[in-house]
Enzyme design. Structure first.
Site, mmCIF file in Angstrom:
data_model
loop_
_atom_site.group_PDB
_atom_site.id
_atom_site.type_symbol
_atom_site.label_atom_id
_atom_site.label_comp_id
_atom_site.label_asym_id
_atom_site.label_seq_id
_atom_site.Cartn_x
_atom_site.Cartn_y
_atom_site.Cartn_z
ATOM 1 C CG ASN A 298 -2.166 -0.852 0.993
ATOM 2 O OD1 ASN A 298 -2.430 -1.299 -0.115
ATOM 3 N ND2 ASN A 298 -2.905 -1.099 2.060
ATOM 4 C CG ASN A 323 -7.756 -8.213 0.155
ATOM 5 O OD1 ASN A 323 -8.401 -9.224 -0.118
ATOM 6 N ND2 ASN A 323 -6.752 -7.784 -0.610
ATOM 7 C CB ILE A 324 -13.101 -6.820 0.718
ATOM 8 C CG1 ILE A 324 -12.453 -6.188 -0.515
ATOM 9 C CG2 ILE A 324 -13.193 -5.829 1.859
ATOM 10 C CD1 ILE A 324 -13.270 -5.042 -1.100
ATOM 11 C CB CYS A 385 -7.614 -2.429 7.921
ATOM 12 S SG CYS A 385 -9.253 -1.679 7.779
ATOM 13 C CB SER A 386 -6.690 -0.293 3.586
ATOM 14 O OG SER A 386 -5.800 -1.379 3.375
ATOM 15 C CG ASP A 387 -9.844 2.945 2.558
ATOM 16 O OD1 ASP A 387 -8.943 3.800 2.521
ATOM 17 O OD2 ASP A 387 -10.215 2.303 1.554
ATOM 18 N N GLY A 388 -10.116 1.579 7.141
ATOM 19 C CA GLY A 388 -10.660 1.600 8.489
ATOM 20 C C GLY A 388 -12.145 1.375 8.593
ATOM 21 N NE ARG A 391 -8.389 -5.672 6.116
ATOM 22 C CZ ARG A 391 -7.444 -5.646 5.182
ATOM 23 N NH1 ARG A 391 -6.605 -6.670 5.067
ATOM 24 N NH2 ARG A 391 -7.337 -4.634 4.348
ATOM 25 N NE ARG A 431 -16.306 -3.606 1.805
ATOM 26 C CZ ARG A 431 -15.737 -2.748 0.988
ATOM 27 N NH1 ARG A 431 -16.238 -2.572 -0.229
ATOM 28 N NH2 ARG A 431 -14.657 -2.079 1.346
#
Length: 594
Positions: A298, A323-324, A385-388, A391, A431
């Protein structure tokens, strides 16, 4: 209704390109019978749209069952016409994942004109139609129009239900969530913390709640500087504070360090102030839910992770949660293992190959790690995580569920979801894909479903610690997809502002049937402490009550709801008897003392 022109005489007259003159008559005659007894009951605001007779349901257990297929503005219903084998089922259209035509004029066999309807909750139905009348095309087009209203600019059924149900809308319900009330319940603001309204118009961060709890020593201008250094402007905000030792749990998104290692003095100071708000420890642990390799990757895209050398008294820990896309692929394998047939001989190896329980274990283990930090080490933690919003929501929610007994109650669990998932911007619309026909969208992922399964795993290990039962969890998941209530619509609090004024709350609906969702073995006094589950994969169970509940060969003779209701009635009777006996003993003791 119109007839499609044939561009050339060589073109085949299939049901896909020709509309039969009798089509409207067939459907009109069927719909004229909808007011007859035995037809599907309708919800307020719901209207019947189509009824197709002589439709064959290709059931994997009962074989071919003939009946009538109904489509309303809210659900799909099949009612068998065979008196010796009555079969009826329905499903909300909001749960439809895809609708596909199977076979056609060139396909041989008795059931050559079929529709395959798959659902987001693992269900899959196949219906066969007669070629004459072209009813398959009508059902196909109507299903697309009703199940995927977003693609045609139409509102979801939740708005119609909100207008016609007579129930108070979410904004007027006594179940309405208040961030200020919840912060007050956990003792905020307090020394070291303040409540900021800098985001009241969602200008600081469009995906955060309007009310934020931050270190008392920081100014709003400092918050703006920190927002520029965090992905999506999702600054660290407090989710929970330990009632005894004052350690805090905060959530955020990744820092924007990039491949050149950019720094932000404001961000470094901000995290230092979070640590200082804890009188028992000036250390801070940063929990990065991602695998470290993903976090490094990232950095090439402008993101990254905190450098411990730049953040004083900090420790960085990676949880290695996928990840997703990883989770979506894993649940897909679970579905393939369960449907359409269950293969006993390779069941254990098939389950292992899904890695679903491995992923659950990582979520639970990461949450327990947070609990140990706050409860035993009395050290504050920041999770991202990445965007919060995926996760991070899982880890914070499960950790808070383990530490705070209130969240284990029916009302408290709703509050937890409202605060950590809805207000803090989990992207439910993306999602889940409410009302959207693009079933292959890469943004779809079962993050919330995975969280709910983690909760179920905890209820198995601590059967007396939760006020709610399995039926409650299943009801929440059902309405995650149903689009009957406004609770799970949209992606964030800002988008949901107008929704609450026009839709009904799921929590209000569940509160009307609270006995159905109450765990008869719940013991609040005995389990008013922090829970420490065993997170080994060997202790985790496959949630057949969710994953397999639409598999006909796995259905129990007695429904779990009936079992729960009977247990609850017995429990109430025993409690009443105990109270009477206790009172009798007290009266005897009082009489003997005289």
């Amino acid at each position: 209704m119109f007839h499609s022109p044939l561009p050339s005489t060589s073109r085949k007259m299939t049901e896909e390109n020709v509309c039969a003159p009798s089509e409207s008559l067939i459907l009109r005659e069927a719909n004229e019978k909808l007011a007859q007894p035995g037809d599907p009951p309708l919800l307020p605001g719901e209207s019947m749209q189509v009824a197709a007779k002589n439709v064959s349901f290709l059931c994997p257990v009962h074989g071919v069952v003939t009946g009538t297929l109904f489509l309303s503005t809210y659900k799909i219903v099949f009612v068998s016409s065979e008196p010796e084998d009555t079969l009826t089922f329905d499903a909300p259209l909001g749960a439809v994942n895809s609708v596909e035509k199977v076979g056609g004029s060139t396909t041989k066999g008795d059931h050559s004109y079929c529709l395959e309807v798959t659902f987001k909750d693992f269900r899959s139905y196949r219906f066969a139609f007669k070629p004459e009348g072209h009813s398959r095309r009508v059902i196909f087009e109507t299903l697309h129009r009703l199940a995927f209203p977003v693609n045609s600019g139409r509102p979801l059924f939740a708005y119609e239900y909100g207008a016609c149900s007579g129930e108070p809308t979410e904004s007027k319900s006594n179940q309405t969530f208040s961030m200020m009330d919840e912060l007050a319940r956990i003792g905020l603001p307090r020394d070291g913390w303040r409540v900021s309204t800098i985001n009241k118009e969602y200008e600081l961060c469009s995906t955060y709640p309007s009310v934020l709890c931050v270190p008392a020593t920081t100014t709003d201008s400092q918050l703006e500087a920190v927002a520029q250094f965090r992905s999506r402007s999702r600054i660290p905000i407090v989710s929970w504070v330990h009632p005894v030792n004052s350690s805090s749990l905060s959530r955020a998104s990744q820092p924007l360090v990039g491949k050149f290692g950019k720094r932000s003095k404001e961000d470094e100071t901000f995290l230092s102030e979070i640590a200082k708000a804890n009188p028992h420890s000036k250390n801070l642990v940063i929990i990065d839910a991602r695998p470290k390799l993903n976090a490094i990757a990232n950095k090439a895209m402008g993101g990254g992770y905190e450098d411990e050398e730049n953040y004083s008294n900090t420790e960085l820990v990676f949880l290695d949660i996928g990840n997703i896309h990883v989770m979506r692929d894993s649940l897909r394998k679970v579905r393939e293992m369960c449907y359409p047939n269950v293969e006993d001989t390779h069941w254990m190896s098939s389950l292992e190959n899904t890695h679903w329980l491995d992923h659950l274990k990582l979520v639970l283990a990461g949450s327990v790690q947070v609990v140990e930090l706050l409860d035993r080490r009395r050290t504050s933690a920041v999770v991202h995580c990445s965007d919060g919003w995926d996760r991070t929501a899982q880890i914070c929610s499960v950790a808070m569920l383990l530490m705070d007994p209130y969240y284990r109650t029916i009302a408290g669990f709703g509050t937890l979801i409202e605060k950590e998932w809805l207000a803090c911007g989990h992207k439910f619309q993306q999602r889940i894909g409410h009302g959207d026909r693009h079933s292959g969208d890469e943004q779809r992922s079962p993050i919330f479903v995975q969280f709910m399964e983690a909760v179920w795993q905890l209820t198995i290990q601590f059967p007396c610690a939760f006020q709610f039962n399995e039926q409650f969890l299943l009801a929440v998941l059902d309405h995650l997809f149903s689009c009957l209530f406004g609770t799970f619509l949209c992606n964030c609090e800002r988008e949901r502002v107008g929704v609450k004024e026009n839709t009904v709350s799921l929590w209000s609906h569940l509160a009307q049937n609270v006995d159905d969702y109450t765990n008869p073995f719940f013991d609040a006094e005995a389990y008013g402490h922090v829970l420490y589950p065993v997170v080994s994969v060997r202790r985790l169970q496959f949630w057949s009550g969710y994953h397999m509940r639409w598999q006909p060969c796995m259905r129990p003779n007695e429904s779990p709801l009936d079992q729960t209701q009977e247990l609850y009635r017995v429990c109430v009777q025993l409690q009443k008897k105990c109270k009477e006996m206790r009172q009798e003993l007290e009266e005897k003791a009082a009489g003997s003392s005289q």
